[in-house]
Design a protein around this motif. Structure first.
Motif, PDB file in Angstrom:
ATOM      1  N   ALA A 237       0.013   6.309  -3.849  1.00  0.00           N
ATOM      2  CA  ALA A 237       0.209   7.216  -4.981  1.00  0.00           C
ATOM      3  C   ALA A 237       1.148   6.558  -5.980  1.00  0.00           C
ATOM      4  CB  ALA A 237       0.791   8.542  -4.505  1.00  0.00           C
ATOM      5  N   TRP A 238       0.712   6.500  -7.226  1.00  0.00           N
ATOM      6  CA  TRP A 238       1.546   5.982  -8.322  1.00  0.00           C
ATOM      7  C   TRP A 238       2.132   7.194  -9.038  1.00  0.00           C
ATOM      8  CZ3 TRP A 238       1.371   0.572 -10.052  1.00  0.00           C
ATOM      9  CH2 TRP A 238       0.610  -0.245  -9.208  1.00  0.00           C
ATOM     10  N   MET A 239       3.472   7.309  -9.006  1.00  0.00           N
ATOM     11  CA  MET A 239       4.145   8.489  -9.542  1.00  0.00           C
ATOM     12  C   MET A 239       5.179   8.084 -10.586  1.00  0.00           C
ATOM     13  SD  MET A 239       4.729  10.498  -5.932  1.00  0.00           S
ATOM     14  CE  MET A 239       5.241   9.002  -5.089  1.00  0.00           C
TER      15      MET A 239
ATOM     16  N   ASP B  92      12.747   4.755   2.040  1.00  0.00           N
ATOM     17  CA  ASP B  92      12.088   3.454   2.109  1.00  0.00           C
ATOM     18  C   ASP B  92      10.592   3.558   2.400  1.00  0.00           C
ATOM     19  OD1 ASP B  92      12.076   4.191   4.747  1.00  0.00           O
ATOM     20  OD2 ASP B  92      13.356   2.550   5.454  1.00  0.00           O
ATOM     21  N   ARG B  93      10.070   4.766   2.336  1.00  0.00           N
ATOM     22  CA  ARG B  93       8.626   4.939   2.516  1.00  0.00           C
ATOM     23  C   ARG B  93       7.858   4.581   1.244  1.00  0.00           C
ATOM     24  NH1 ARG B  93       8.030  11.010   4.569  1.00  0.00           N
ATOM     25  NH2 ARG B  93       9.398  11.301   2.740  1.00  0.00           N
ATOM     26  N   ALA B  94       8.574   4.299   0.174  1.00  0.00           N
ATOM     27  CA  ALA B  94       7.944   3.961  -1.105  1.00  0.00           C
ATOM     28  C   ALA B  94       8.548   2.682  -1.656  1.00  0.00           C
ATOM     29  CB  ALA B  94       8.129   5.099  -2.103  1.00  0.00           C
ATOM     30  N   GLN B  95       7.962   2.191  -2.729  1.00  0.00           N
ATOM     31  CA  GLN B  95       8.510   1.061  -3.471  1.00  0.00           C
ATOM     32  C   GLN B  95       8.802   1.549  -4.892  1.00  0.00           C
ATOM     33  OE1 GLN B  95       5.208  -1.794  -3.019  1.00  0.00           O
ATOM     34  NE2 GLN B  95       4.039   0.074  -2.667  1.00  0.00           N
ATOM     35  N   TYR B  96       9.776   0.933  -5.541  1.00  0.00           N
ATOM     36  CA  TYR B  96      10.313   1.493  -6.776  1.00  0.00           C
ATOM     37  C   TYR B  96      10.216   0.497  -7.923  1.00  0.00           C
ATOM     38  CZ  TYR B  96      12.021   4.915  -3.483  1.00  0.00           C
ATOM     39  OH  TYR B  96      12.084   5.860  -2.493  1.00  0.00           O
TER      40      TYR B  96
ATOM     41  N   ALA C  41       0.799  -1.226   0.000  1.00  0.00           N
ATOM     42  CA  ALA C  41       0.000   0.000   0.000  1.00  0.00           C
ATOM     43  C   ALA C  41       0.834   1.280   0.000  1.00  0.00           C
ATOM     44  CB  ALA C  41      -0.945   0.000   1.200  1.00  0.00           C
ATOM     45  N   ARG C  42       2.152   1.158   0.045  1.00  0.00           N
ATOM     46  CA  ARG C  42       2.996   2.352  -0.004  1.00  0.00           C
ATOM     47  C   ARG C  42       2.956   3.000  -1.393  1.00  0.00           C
ATOM     48  NH1 ARG C  42       8.712   0.159   1.282  1.00  0.00           N
ATOM     49  NH2 ARG C  42       7.812  -1.622   0.152  1.00  0.00           N
TER      50      ARG C  42
END
Length: 365
Positions: A333-335, A348-352, A26-27
């Motif tokens: 959010a998808w960026m 590390d609050r997001a996935q890449y 969910a990140r």
């Protein structure tokens, strides 16, 4: 607060993606790669888990991968307040897209209550300086996020108005031909107007209830010809009274399709159209964040956000502030961005996800 998230996405023959699969939590999802690699195509796929034609407003036929043109298919696993939902949407050979939810056929409108998706794409950067149609579309898309039945009212209004316009162009003057159409239009017009006003009220409230790095926008709804009717009876009377004028023009000149969204930079008291390019972008981001906050407070679930190339137009401090607000919202959010360093402040609050392209086929890593 329940978090809405798309935890699995499979793309088959969709745009540049022949067969791609994304598994995530969910990140926020940061997607980077060179121009033309297929990053925005992923966002477009996610946007199709809500009603409508997606972020590009493309036809189902245009979304199919070339040269095969076999049609396309998207499968997704949605984490919602009602548990995990399996969603499938596809188009065969350019036909209208179809939807299944948990293996059962469903209308697109059902997606509006299941999955709220809002977006900001580069094509919207000129929102404040181009025609009113784009601003109405932006407002109606925002209204749809609060009121899932808004799309049905808008579609019915447009369809009925086309029938009325056909009569006007054919110079039909018998009032009996118009009455049923105008009754239907008035009913839908009143609902559209009420939903739009309620949407603006929620955006105003959401902007004033938090501290944000982005400017507050003063919002209003204006009518091209002055005062606008608001109730169903008032719209019905307005359509009847305008009939002779509409006959001369060959089209309907009164109604919610003539409204416009006005906005100004509150702190400077400057219309959005007169602001700098950077300020106009910041106002748009502010409204997208306000929309998300209002949904989180009102519905209990923040939406999925799609932010295409948003980081490239912000300095490092504004980027960091945007990421902090997204994390605070607990929104998936998808960026997209061309360089991975644009997302450094997320850590590390997001996935890449890296997207590359070879001979017209997108690949993920």
């Amino acid at each position: 607060m329940t978090q809405l998230a798309l935890t699995q996405l499979k793309l088959s023959h969709f745009r540049s993606h022949k067969a791609s699969e994304i598994n995530c939590d969910a990140r926020p999802v940061a997607i980077f790669g060179p121009n033309g690699a297929g990053k925005t195509n992923i966002l477009e796929a996610v946007s199709l888990f809500s009603p409508g034609r997606g972020i590009r407003r493309a036809s189902a036929q245009d979304m199919t991968r070339r040269p095969e043109a076999l049609g396309w298919k998207l499968n997704g696993l949605l984490k919602t307040s009602e548990g995990l939902q399996e969603v499938e949407t596809w188009s065969d050979g350019g036909a209208a897209r179809q939807v299944k939810i948990n293996d059962k056929s469903a209308p697109q409108t059902k997606l509006g209550s299941l999955c709220r998706v809002i977006w900001l794409i580069p094509a919207m950067d000129r929102l404040w300086i181009e025609g009113a149609e784009g601003r109405r579309r932006f407002l109606d898309r925002t209204a749809l996020s609060f009121f899932p039945d808004h799309a049905e009212a808008a579609l019915t209004y447009e369809k009925t108005m086309r029938e009325r316009n056909r009569l006007l162009k054919e110079q039909i003057r018998d009032a009996h031909w118009y009455k049923a159409l105008e009754d239907q239009m008035a009913k839908c017009a009143a609902k559209i107007h009420v939903n739009r006003q309620a949407t603006l009220a929620q955006l105003r409230e959401a902007q004033t209830q938090t501290t944000t790095a982005f400017p507050v926008a003063s919002l209003g709804l204006i009518q091209a010809d002055g005062d606008s009717p608001e109730s169903e009876d008032a719209f019905r009377d307005a359509f009847a009274e305008s009939r002779s004028r509409d006959l001369m023009a060959g089209r309907t000149l009164v109604g919610p399709h003539r409204s416009d969204l006005s906005a100004s930079y509150t702190a400077k008291d400057v219309p959005a159209a007169d602001c700098s390019t950077g300020e106009q972008k910041a106002l748009l981001i502010s409204l997208i964040l306000a929309n998300a906050r209002a949904l989180a407070d009102g519905v209990g679930t923040p939406p999925i956000l799609l932010l295409d190339e948003v980081a490239a137009h912000l300095d490092a401090d504004r980027r960091a502030a945007l990421y902090d607000e997204l994390i605070a919202l607990k929104a998936q959010a998808w960026m997209t961005g061309t360089e991975d360093h644009l997302f450094d402040a997320l850590g590390d609050r997001a996935q890449y996800l890296t997207v590359t392209e070879n001979d017209g086929v997108s690949a993920l890593a």
